[in-house]
Design a protein around this motif. Structure first.
Motif, PDB file in Angstrom:
ATOM      1  N   THR A 178      45.711  35.052  40.346  1.00 25.45           N
ATOM      2  CA  THR A 178      45.389  35.360  38.939  1.00 25.45           C
ATOM      3  C   THR A 178      44.789  34.154  38.219  1.00 25.45           C
ATOM      4  O   THR A 178      44.022  34.297  37.285  1.00 25.45           O
ATOM      5  CB  THR A 178      46.645  35.814  38.163  1.00 25.45           C
ATOM      6  N   TYR A 179      45.142  32.974  38.685  1.00 19.90           N
ATOM      7  CA  TYR A 179      44.744  31.730  38.030  1.00 19.90           C
ATOM      8  C   TYR A 179      43.217  31.552  38.024  1.00 19.90           C
ATOM      9  O   TYR A 179      42.680  30.841  37.187  1.00 19.90           O
ATOM     10  CB  TYR A 179      45.403  30.566  38.779  1.00 19.90           C
ATOM     11  N   TYR A 180      42.532  32.232  38.953  1.00 20.10           N
ATOM     12  CA  TYR A 180      41.099  31.991  39.147  1.00 20.10           C
ATOM     13  C   TYR A 180      40.210  33.033  38.466  1.00 20.10           C
ATOM     14  O   TYR A 180      38.995  33.006  38.607  1.00 20.10           O
ATOM     15  CB  TYR A 180      40.797  31.917  40.658  1.00 20.10           C
ATOM     16  N   VAL A 181      40.849  33.933  37.718  1.00 17.31           N
ATOM     17  CA  VAL A 181      40.104  34.984  37.026  1.00 17.31           C
ATOM     18  C   VAL A 181      39.652  34.450  35.651  1.00 17.31           C
ATOM     19  O   VAL A 181      40.303  33.575  35.098  1.00 17.31           O
ATOM     20  CB  VAL A 181      41.042  36.215  36.909  1.00 17.31           C
ATOM     21  N   ARG A 182      38.522  34.976  35.159  1.00 25.73           N
ATOM     22  CA  ARG A 182      37.971  34.450  33.898  1.00 25.73           C
ATOM     23  C   ARG A 182      37.841  35.523  32.822  1.00 25.73           C
ATOM     24  O   ARG A 182      37.746  36.710  33.144  1.00 25.73           O
ATOM     25  CB  ARG A 182      36.578  33.867  34.146  1.00 25.73           C
ATOM     26  N   GLU A 183      37.770  35.076  31.609  1.00 20.09           N
ATOM     27  CA  GLU A 183      37.646  35.980  30.465  1.00 20.09           C
ATOM     28  C   GLU A 183      36.427  36.901  30.622  1.00 20.09           C
ATOM     29  O   GLU A 183      35.368  36.454  31.081  1.00 20.09           O
ATOM     30  CB  GLU A 183      37.492  35.141  29.187  1.00 20.09           C
ATOM     31  N   GLY A 184      36.604  38.156  30.260  1.00 20.64           N
ATOM     32  CA  GLY A 184      35.481  39.105  30.235  1.00 20.64           C
ATOM     33  C   GLY A 184      35.180  39.759  31.583  1.00 20.64           C
ATOM     34  O   GLY A 184      34.312  40.633  31.656  1.00 20.64           O
ATOM     35  N   THR A 209      43.830  48.016  31.258  1.00 19.59           N
ATOM     36  CA  THR A 209      44.298  48.156  32.639  1.00 19.59           C
ATOM     37  C   THR A 209      44.163  49.610  33.109  1.00 19.59           C
ATOM     38  O   THR A 209      44.204  50.540  32.302  1.00 19.59           O
ATOM     39  CB  THR A 209      45.789  47.769  32.788  1.00 19.59           C
ATOM     40  N   GLU A 210      44.042  49.756  34.399  1.00 17.00           N
ATOM     41  CA  GLU A 210      43.963  51.081  35.013  1.00 17.00           C
ATOM     42  C   GLU A 210      44.587  50.958  36.397  1.00 17.00           C
ATOM     43  O   GLU A 210      44.394  49.935  37.078  1.00 17.00           O
ATOM     44  CB  GLU A 210      42.479  51.437  35.155  1.00 17.00           C
ATOM     45  N   MET A 227      46.594  39.215  34.586  1.00 23.63           N
ATOM     46  CA  MET A 227      45.133  39.082  34.467  1.00 23.63           C
ATOM     47  C   MET A 227      44.589  39.823  33.248  1.00 23.63           C
ATOM     48  O   MET A 227      43.566  39.412  32.696  1.00 23.63           O
ATOM     49  CB  MET A 227      44.466  39.591  35.749  1.00 23.63           C
ATOM     50  N   ALA A 228      45.296  40.892  32.821  1.00 19.93           N
ATOM     51  CA  ALA A 228      44.858  41.627  31.624  1.00 19.93           C
ATOM     52  C   ALA A 228      44.771  40.677  30.433  1.00 19.93           C
ATOM     53  O   ALA A 228      43.903  40.806  29.565  1.00 19.93           O
ATOM     54  CB  ALA A 228      45.832  42.758  31.338  1.00 19.93           C
ATOM     55  N   GLN A 229      45.674  39.693  30.406  1.00 15.50           N
ATOM     56  CA  GLN A 229      45.679  38.732  29.297  1.00 15.50           C
ATOM     57  C   GLN A 229      44.538  37.720  29.447  1.00 15.50           C
ATOM     58  O   GLN A 229      44.003  37.227  28.467  1.00 15.50           O
ATOM     59  CB  GLN A 229      47.016  37.984  29.272  1.00 15.50           C
ATOM     60  N   ILE A 230      44.184  37.383  30.681  1.00 18.45           N
ATOM     61  CA  ILE A 230      43.119  36.384  30.893  1.00 18.45           C
ATOM     62  C   ILE A 230      41.743  36.998  30.624  1.00 18.45           C
ATOM     63  O   ILE A 230      40.913  36.413  29.938  1.00 18.45           O
ATOM     64  CB  ILE A 230      43.157  35.825  32.343  1.00 18.45           C
ATOM     65  N   VAL A 231      41.500  38.199  31.156  1.00 22.53           N
ATOM     66  CA  VAL A 231      40.162  38.790  30.973  1.00 22.53           C
ATOM     67  C   VAL A 231      39.960  39.241  29.534  1.00 22.53           C
ATOM     68  O   VAL A 231      38.823  39.306  29.056  1.00 22.53           O
ATOM     69  CB  VAL A 231      39.880  39.966  31.957  1.00 22.53           C
ATOM     70  N   GLY A 232      41.059  39.548  28.835  1.00 23.33           N
ATOM     71  CA  GLY A 232      40.983  39.888  27.411  1.00 23.33           C
ATOM     72  C   GLY A 232      40.362  41.249  27.154  1.00 23.33           C
ATOM     73  O   GLY A 232      40.069  42.005  28.084  1.00 23.33           O
ATOM     74  N   PRO A 233      40.125  41.560  25.865  1.00 23.31           N
ATOM     75  CA  PRO A 233      39.642  42.907  25.502  1.00 23.31           C
ATOM     76  C   PRO A 233      38.238  43.214  26.019  1.00 23.31           C
ATOM     77  O   PRO A 233      37.872  44.377  26.164  1.00 23.31           O
ATOM     78  CB  PRO A 233      39.662  42.904  23.968  1.00 23.31           C
ATOM     79  N   SER A 234      37.464  42.194  26.327  1.00 19.70           N
ATOM     80  CA  SER A 234      36.099  42.467  26.827  1.00 19.70           C
ATOM     81  C   SER A 234      36.094  42.650  28.347  1.00 19.70           C
ATOM     82  O   SER A 234      35.061  43.003  28.929  1.00 19.70           O
ATOM     83  CB  SER A 234      35.151  41.327  26.441  1.00 19.70           C
ATOM     84  N   GLY A 235      37.228  42.414  29.003  1.00 21.32           N
ATOM     85  CA  GLY A 235      37.309  42.582  30.452  1.00 21.32           C
ATOM     86  C   GLY A 235      38.134  43.809  30.803  1.00 21.32           C
ATOM     87  O   GLY A 235      38.579  44.558  29.927  1.00 21.32           O
ATOM     88  N   ARG A 236      38.329  44.006  32.089  1.00 21.66           N
ATOM     89  CA  ARG A 236      39.073  45.189  32.563  1.00 21.66           C
ATOM     90  C   ARG A 236      39.737  44.839  33.882  1.00 21.66           C
ATOM     91  O   ARG A 236      39.165  44.098  34.694  1.00 21.66           O
ATOM     92  CB  ARG A 236      38.068  46.327  32.775  1.00 21.66           C
ATOM     93  N   VAL A 296      37.983  43.127  37.026  1.00 21.10           N
ATOM     94  CA  VAL A 296      38.755  42.637  38.178  1.00 21.10           C
ATOM     95  C   VAL A 296      39.380  43.820  38.916  1.00 21.10           C
ATOM     96  O   VAL A 296      39.842  44.777  38.293  1.00 21.10           O
ATOM     97  CB  VAL A 296      39.876  41.685  37.692  1.00 21.10           C
ATOM     98  N   LEU A 297      39.372  43.736  40.234  1.00 18.56           N
ATOM     99  CA  LEU A 297      40.016  44.749  41.062  1.00 18.56           C
ATOM    100  C   LEU A 297      41.104  44.067  41.878  1.00 18.56           C
ATOM    101  O   LEU A 297      40.829  43.119  42.616  1.00 18.56           O
ATOM    102  CB  LEU A 297      38.962  45.370  41.991  1.00 18.56           C
ATOM    103  N   ASP A 298      42.356  44.553  41.726  1.00 17.91           N
ATOM    104  CA  ASP A 298      43.488  43.967  42.458  1.00 17.91           C
ATOM    105  C   ASP A 298      43.853  44.900  43.615  1.00 17.91           C
ATOM    106  O   ASP A 298      44.346  46.015  43.405  1.00 17.91           O
ATOM    107  CB  ASP A 298      44.671  43.786  41.494  1.00 17.91           C
ATOM    108  N   LEU A 299      43.627  44.438  44.833  1.00 18.42           N
ATOM    109  CA  LEU A 299      43.878  45.275  46.024  1.00 18.42           C
ATOM    110  C   LEU A 299      45.359  45.231  46.404  1.00 18.42           C
ATOM    111  O   LEU A 299      45.884  44.160  46.709  1.00 18.42           O
ATOM    112  CB  LEU A 299      43.037  44.781  47.194  1.00 18.42           C
TER     113      LEU A 299
END
Ligand SMILES: C[S@@+](CC[C@H](N)C(=O)[O-])C[C@H]1O[C@@H](n2cnc3c(N)ncnc32)[C@H](O)[C@@H]1O
Length: 242
Positions: free
Chosen positions: A27-33, A89-90, A50-59, A36-39
């Motif tokens: 998770t540490y290597y993910v960026r805002e916006g 999140t989904e 990661m939802a907190q790192i990518v923020g509202p503009s990410g998914r 992301v797909l978590d297998l």
């Protein structure tokens, strides 16, 4: 598991925090916006971090084939969205070696069309082909970063090639995969591979380290880097270091 950014653990419900079956912190290597797909997301702990790192503009999309893991992950979606002030999140049901096939749509089809004879089976096969071809669950070139935490080793040996191809297929050009997994210093012999406890314990499905790295290159990735290498072995079994 030790997570690098402990602040991001604060909003997690205890039931999710406790369900941590990872072996690192991708998770540490993910960026805002990012998308992301978590297998093999399990109960969604990494997804909610990661939802907190990518923020509202990410998914963040978590994929798992286990019904009870998915329902546990989904149980807290609203609560976490309310805490964050956005819903990004989904959680989806698929095999990570076939990200084209939506297993929930397959479940609904099977409920309406139970298999009783070979004709039913042929109908099912056509439906699967239709879904994979016309409505792939995760389309080509759609993901910025694929992450996974201690899951790739669980995929059957004969499916490992296709698994890496799937990761490459879903990534956008210049996309990245950040994978935490167990590898071995030697080839794991067949008699250890077929041990169900060692397999389920994320041990005997491990790929030999150099083969693991080669698999990314074979799938089309242009470079592979080791971001973190645990100093202590996860396990040593019959002299094989995992
Ligand atoms: C060791 S747990 C890791 C869960 C999560 N990544 C974590 O860090 O807590 C492995 C998870 O991967 C899922 N899984 C294993 N093989 C899978 C496959 N082929 N396709 C989809 N999910 C899979 C399991 O259902 C389980 O939830």
């Amino acid at each position: 598991m030790e997570y690098k950014n402990k602040k991001l653990l604060e909003i997690l419900p205890q039931e999710i925090s406790e369900r941590d079956y990872g072996c690192g912190d991708p998770t540490y290597y993910v960026r805002e916006g990012e998308i992301v797909l978590d297998l093999g997301c399990g109960a969604g702990k990494n997804c909610y971090i990661m939802a907190q790192i990518v923020g509202p503009s990410g998914r963040v999309m978590g994929v798992d084939f286990n019904e009870s893991m998915l329902s546990l992950a989904r149980k807290y979606q609203r609560e976490i969205a309310e805490k964050l002030g956005y819903w990004n999140t989904e959680f989806i049901k698929a095999k990570i070696q076939n990200l084209k096939l939506d297993l929930e749509r397959l479940d609904s089809f099977l409920k309406e069309n139970p298999i009783k004879n070979s004709e039913d089976l042929i109908k099912l096969e056509s439906f699967i082909t239709y879904l994979e071809t016309n409505e792939p669950l995760i389309p080509d070139n759609s993901i910025d970063t694929v992450v996974s935490n201690c899951v790739l080793n669980l995929v059957k040996t004969e499916d490992k090639g296709i698994l890496f191809q799937e990761i490459y297929r879903v990534l956008k050009p210049h996309g990245r995969a950040v994978i935490s997994d167990i590898v071995s210093d030697r080839e794991v012999p067949e008699y250890l591979r077929i041990d169900p406890d060692l397999w389920a314990g994320c041990i005997s499905g491990a790929m030999k380290e150099d083969r693991f790295i080669d698999a990314f290159i074979k799938a089309g990735f242009v470079s592979v880097r080791i971001l973190n290498y645990e100093k202590n072995p996860w396990k040593v079994i019959e002299g094989i270091v995992f």
